[in-house]
Motif scaffolding. Structure first.
Motif, PDB file in Angstrom:
ATOM      1  N   CYS A   1       6.827 -54.355  22.788  1.00  0.00           N
ATOM      2  CA  CYS A   1       8.184 -54.882  22.623  1.00  0.00           C
ATOM      3  C   CYS A   1       8.239 -56.391  22.831  1.00  0.00           C
TER       4      CYS A   1
ATOM      5  N   GLN B   1      15.865 -60.278  24.046  1.00  0.00           N
ATOM      6  CA  GLN B   1      15.155 -59.043  24.395  1.00  0.00           C
ATOM      7  C   GLN B   1      16.056 -57.834  24.263  1.00  0.00           C
TER       8      GLN B   1
ATOM      9  N   SER C   1      15.597 -54.710  21.649  1.00  0.00           N
ATOM     10  CA  SER C   1      15.520 -53.370  22.227  1.00  0.00           C
ATOM     11  C   SER C   1      16.511 -52.432  21.536  1.00  0.00           C
TER      12      SER C   1
END
Lengths: 109, 109
Positions: free
Chosen positions: A43, A54, A58
């Motif tokens: 990721c 982030q 996600s």
DNA sequence: AACTTTAATCGTGATATTACGATTAATAAG
DNA sequence: CTTATTAATCGTAATATCACGATTAAAGTT
């Protein structure tokens, strides 16, 4: 309403639409491409590559995972995201048929 | 934001996403299928077929037309909507490449 | 055990989408 | 010219999407 009346359409149409929708954002297209073209699949690596935070990455990963186009495997504190080949093959074949039907059987007035 | 940062992604990714998004609703999939499988192509005929109001169908038609997947030709008070074969062929080839790349070059960890 | 790293989730705000009824515009028919 | 038909557009409401920062949870490290 922003709520599509999915119950009113055929299962195939709903499925095609859901798959298409999953690819209906450049970030998700880019994520898939990244997973394919790099050996990395963590990721964090994707977050570095994309101009998104982030949490946003996600969210996109979650959407792709939810529909089954990618799998996520926990690897220590990281998560390795991988293409689900079977799902992609199935998607390809479904869209193939759809495209073929259009290009072969269309005869407009 | 609900506003995708399209400027941050490659043209190809944006284009693929836009095309996918256009097919990302069962009503639009159904409309395209209807145009292909029936000789009729008048807006009113589609409205009769789908469980949606005239204005909603018109909106979906507009979306499909805007991206070029269908054309609309005025025919008296009616409008005849037709599949744009060139656009569909181009879309097919673009997704073909995308799918092939995924299925061939993927090697997850 | 305390700390670090990683990624999911939460909370929030802005914008987009979906849907409908009502209205409008355009063309055809009388 | 009036009326009917057809489809686009307008106005509006409800919901979804996209994005971010902050927080949390989980797993490693020291």
């Amino acid at each position: 309403m922003g709520l599509s009346k999915t119950e009113a359409f055929s299962e195939l149409h709903v499925e095609l639409a859901e798959l298409a929708k999953a690819m209906g954002h450049p970030a998700r297209v880019a994520i898939v491409e990244f997973l394919v073209n790099h050996n990395a699949c963590v990721c964090g690596d994707i977050v570095e590559e994309l101009p998104l935070s982030q949490s946003t990455v996600s969210q996109h990963l979650k959407a792709l995972k939810q529909i089954g186009l990618i799998d996520g495997e926990i690897d220590g504190p990281s998560v390795c995201y991988c293409i689900n080949k079977e799902k992609w093959a199935s998607m390809q074949s479904k869209f193939q048929s759809f495209f073929s039907n259009i290009l072969e059987n269309n005869n407009c007035c």
